[in-house]
Design an enzyme around this catalytic site. Structure first.
Site, PDB file in Angstrom:
ATOM      1  N   LYS A  47      -3.617  41.423  -8.513  1.00 51.37           N
ATOM      2  CA  LYS A  47      -3.513  41.834  -7.101  1.00 51.37           C
ATOM      3  C   LYS A  47      -3.894  40.696  -6.158  1.00 51.37           C
ATOM      4  CE  LYS A  47      -6.430  45.150  -7.834  1.00 51.37           C
ATOM      5  NZ  LYS A  47      -6.584  44.909  -9.271  1.00 51.37           N
ATOM      6  N   THR A  48      -5.034  40.034  -6.431  1.00 49.49           N
ATOM      7  CA  THR A  48      -5.519  38.963  -5.540  1.00 49.49           C
ATOM      8  C   THR A  48      -4.532  37.797  -5.514  1.00 49.49           C
ATOM      9  OG1 THR A  48      -7.769  39.607  -6.073  1.00 49.49           O
ATOM     10  CG2 THR A  48      -7.480  37.471  -5.028  1.00 49.49           C
ATOM     11  N   ASP A 103     -10.240  40.960   0.112  1.00 45.32           N
ATOM     12  CA  ASP A 103     -10.148  41.058  -1.345  1.00 45.32           C
ATOM     13  C   ASP A 103     -11.233  41.974  -1.908  1.00 45.32           C
ATOM     14  OD1 ASP A 103      -9.128  40.428  -3.859  1.00 45.32           O
ATOM     15  OD2 ASP A 103     -10.535  38.773  -4.120  1.00 45.32           O
ATOM     16  N   ASP A 104     -10.841  42.736  -2.951  1.00 50.62           N
ATOM     17  CA  ASP A 104     -11.814  43.519  -3.722  1.00 50.62           C
ATOM     18  C   ASP A 104     -12.679  44.390  -2.805  1.00 50.62           C
ATOM     19  OD1 ASP A 104     -12.765  44.295  -6.091  1.00 50.62           O
ATOM     20  OD2 ASP A 104     -13.650  42.378  -6.683  1.00 50.62           O
ATOM     21  N   LYS A 119      -8.105  48.830  12.003  1.00 46.71           N
ATOM     22  CA  LYS A 119      -7.262  49.554  12.972  1.00 46.71           C
ATOM     23  C   LYS A 119      -7.189  48.849  14.326  1.00 46.71           C
ATOM     24  CE  LYS A 119      -8.270  54.132  11.065  1.00 46.71           C
ATOM     25  NZ  LYS A 119      -8.950  55.405  11.309  1.00 46.71           N
ATOM     26  N   LYS A 179      -3.541  39.084 -15.873  1.00 45.94           N
ATOM     27  CA  LYS A 179      -4.712  38.180 -15.888  1.00 45.94           C
ATOM     28  C   LYS A 179      -5.403  38.256 -17.253  1.00 45.94           C
ATOM     29  CE  LYS A 179      -8.742  37.229 -12.976  1.00 45.94           C
ATOM     30  NZ  LYS A 179      -9.550  37.773 -11.897  1.00 45.94           N
TER      31      LYS A 179
END
Length: 751
Positions: A549-550, A603-604, A631, A708
């Site tokens: 994902k990263t 991230d994370d 937002k 990974k």
């Protein structure tokens, strides 16, 4: 008529003194004629004459101002001759007269309409001779005024013939005033007289803007728009004739606040504003210099800054010059009043003093206060209202065109002396220096110069310059690129090393799922760039751990080519308190708002929130901060793409955080044998024969592994001897697959 000798005498009545005529007996001259009076071989003066029976024949009587001007004494012999005006060249078009009260004790504060004065003047002195430097007395509204003729322009002869004006003007020393002459009154320098009306001043109207200024010579680049905005708001009213401004009831802007990131040219711009204007030398004050440990001294320091402007306004009124006062780091002295608990209150009284000076009861109209700060949020709001520092101008990071201008300015000396190599393309450098501030661009030029100089230094027993080569010194493109890579990094914007570490092994496109994610990411990037309706776009990449994902988030960010890319990662916030973490996250977003196009990768997210399943426990403070920032629409004209990553979509769902993202993209694990084989082929670590063996063993078996993790297993098995590599890999894969399936089964109950 030949010149004749006459004797100077005193004017017989006060009434005749006010006519500005020399008085003679009717036997000598007729009333209304003009004469020259020669006092010495080189000095002659022209007067219009009037007759009066009390003046003896052979005498010519003068008023006190006339005697003062011509240097005459009573009984002095003078030579008098008739003077004829050439009406095609000597009729007065415009005459400028300096005016003041004749007697200081008769001073009053009533305003005098200079238009009415001019009409009265032409009536009283019609068809009279006037000379530059002439002194006379003028009666208006039962007050006596002392006048001095400052300047005479002849009337255009074509107007006298009833034709169109040729527009040519020429000055003359002696002229004849006629009905359509224009008279302009100017207040004497130290006078307290108040003039109103159009003809009150002929323009001290020298332009307030210096005619020969130019940005490049002043060292300002990339601030054209900001400068034109400041000009429109702060100086347009000062360029217009004062009488028109007065008729509009318009007040000048008295304060400007320049704010923005460090190194973008705030101080430089403020310093140069003084050079652009025909104003007094600006007073530059550093905020902290004002403060003094003694009671009342800090306030006195503020008063001293405004003393010259106050004195000049008292003396010259509307004709006073512009006084510029520049406060660098204004936030040091103008903090919110009452915000500093336990302080002595010095800051509060300094703010009060400054407020009263700029726009208090006795307000000044001849000042321009320029404040500069990196922290506009700290400044007392009373100082920012209209009438005080009302023009608030953000001096942001320069765009590409601005960066070309700045690099031009800092390399112009090198170009002049042929020290810049022909392969240096400033446009290319401007493209490469996204989000560099002006100061960082100057630093880049300095670093390139140092790199070039270093090539010509011989490091033997002692360090010395190779003079032969130094003569041929040139700064090359390679010097700039080396400095860009090694020496100068922008404080705001993209840090290549930062996200390069996340895509260390590249993106392995093992199947359609990965391609779909990258395509969707590209669509979101285009939406952020092109859509005016959605300046804020946010996407959540969610999927199992180790699914990449990263890396995908970093790749989407990198390929966006946005000038500002920052990764908000928990590994930068280890050990931070909740408050410190919130501030660090907020700073990343605040910096992003300073750029036209920005991308922030969060991230994370569950790690940022300190989430643990045991308890369960998380940081509500960080959660609320993230919900607000995800937002919050960026400022007008700015666009922001937020990419979040998480392995625990279920947790974010419970925290009601999923709704904060515009869209969610699922990042799957490798779940089919064909995808696994595709990944192995792309990685290229196993030979064809080995891949065929792996394929044989995996037929009909389930696969569930993140890319990974797969990389890790391959690298681990590659450490074995060649004949055992495949066996080891299959065993590791089997163990991993079993664990992953167990984890999936156990979590299914939670969901």
């Amino acid at each position: 008529m030949a010149a004749r000798s006459m004797q100077a005498a005193r004017c017989p009545t006060d009434e005749l003194s006010l006519t500005n005529c020399a008085v003679v007996n009717e036997k000598d001259f007729q009333s209304g004629l003009h004469v020259t009076v020669k006092t010495t071989p080189t000095h002659r003066f022209v007067f219009t004459v009037k007759t009066h029976h009390s003046v003896l024949p052979g005498s010519i009587a003068f008023s006190l101002p006339q005697r003062k001007w011509a240097g005459l004494s009573i009984g002095q012999e003078v030579e008098v001759a008739l003077y004829n005006f050439d009406k095609t060249k000597q009729c007065i078009g415009t005459m400028t007269i300096e005016i003041d009260f004749l007697q200081k004790k008769s001073v009053d504060t009533n305003p005098y309409d200079s238009d009415k004065m001019a009409g009265e003047f032409i009536q009283q002195f019609n068809n009279q001779a006037f000379t530059v430097g002439q002194q006379l007395v003028f009666s208006f509204n039962e007050k006596l005024f002392g006048l001095v003729v400052k300047d005479i322009e002849a009337m255009d002869p074509s107007i006298l013939k009833g034709e169109q004006s040729s527009g040519k003007k020429h000055k003359i020393d002696i002229g004849l005033i006629i009905g359509n002459s224009q008279v302009i009154f100017e207040k004497a320098e130290s006078s307290s007289l108040t003039l109103i009306g159009k003809a009150k001043t002929k323009m001290d109207r020298q332009s307030i803007i210096n005619p020969d200024w130019n940005f490049e010579r002043m060292g300002i680049g990339g601030l054209d728009k900001e400068f034109s905005d400041i000009f429109r708001r702060a100086f347009a009213s000062r360029v217009f004739p004062p009488e028109i401004v007065e008729q509009m009831g318009c007040k000048h802007v008295k304060g400007i606040l320049l704010y923005g990131p460090p190194g973008c040219g705030k101080t430089l711009m403020a310093r140069q504003i003084g050079k652009v204007l025909n104003a007094r030398e600006p007073k530059v004050v550093n905020g902290p210099e004002i403060l003094n440990k003694y009671v009342g001294e800090s306030e006195a320091n503020i008063r001293k800054l405004f003393a010259d402007a106050e004195e000049e306004q008292r003396r010259l009124g509307a004709n006073s010059g512009l006084h510029i006062i520049i406060f660098d780091e204004i936030d040091a002295i103008c903090k919110q009043r009452g915000s500093m608990a336990g302080s002595t209150g010095v800051h509060d009284t300094v703010v009060n003093q400054l407020l009263s000076k700029i726009d208090g009861v006795e307000q000044l109209n001849n000042i321009l206060v320029i404040g500069m700060t990196n922290r506009p949020d700290l400044i007392d709001e009373a100082l920012l209202r209209p009438g005080r520092l009302e023009v608030k101008m953000e001096i942001g990071l320069p765009d590409e065109k601005g960066r070309v201008q700045i690099l031009n300015i800092h390399t112009c000396k090198m170009r002049e002396f042929n020290l810049l190599a022909v392969d240096v393309d400033l446009r290319e450098l401007a493209v490469e220096t996204k989000n560099f501030s002006g100061a960082e661009l100057e630093g880049l030029v300095r670093a390139a110069q140092s790199t070039a100089m270093n090539r010509h230094i011989k490091a033997s027993n002692k360090v010395e310059v190779d003079m032969e080569k130094a003569e041929k010194l040139q700064v090359k493109r390679s010097d700039f690129l080396a400095s860009l890579e090694n020496d100068i990094k922008p404080a705001f914007g993209t840090n290549q090393e930062d996200y390069a570490s996340y895509i260390m092994n590249g993106i392995i496109k093992w199947g359609d799922p990965v391609n779909h994610v990258l395509e969707d990411g590209e669509l979101l990037v285009q939406q952020t760039k092109n859509s005016d309706r959605t300046p804020l776009v946010s996407v959540l990449l969610e999927g199992p751990p180790h699914s990449g994902k990263t890396a995908l988030a970093a790749r989407i960010a990198e390929e966006s080519q946005f000038p500002f890319i920052k990764i908000c990662s928990p590994d930068k916030m280890i050990g931070f308190s909740e408050t410190a973490k919130c501030q660090a996250i907020k700073k990343i977003f605040d910096d992003a708002y300073k750029s036209q196009l920005s991308c922030v990768v969060v991230d994370d997210i569950e790690r940022l929130l300190d989430y643990v399943p045991i308890g369960p426990r998380f940081s509500n403070l960080v959660l609320q901060a993230l919900l607000v920032l995800l937002k919050k629409t960026p400022p007008h004209g700015r666009k922001l793409l937020i990419i979040g990553t998480t392995s625990r979509k279920d947790v974010l769902q419970e925290m009601e955080m999923l709704d904060a993202f515009s869209t969610t993209i699922h990042i799957p694990n490798i779940s089919t044998t064909s995808h696994l084989m595709e990944a192995l082929e792309l990685l290229g670590n196993f030979k064809d024969q080995e891949r065929a063996t792996i394929m044989q063993h995996m037929k009909g078996k389930q696969v569930w592994i993140g890319i990974k993790k797969l990389l890790m297993l391959i690298e681990m098995s590659l450490q074995m001897d060649q004949e055992y590599r495949v066996t080891k890999f299959l065993k590791l894969l089997k163990d991993e697959g079993t664990t992953a399936l167990c984890m999936t089964d156990s979590r299914a109950g939670d969901l």
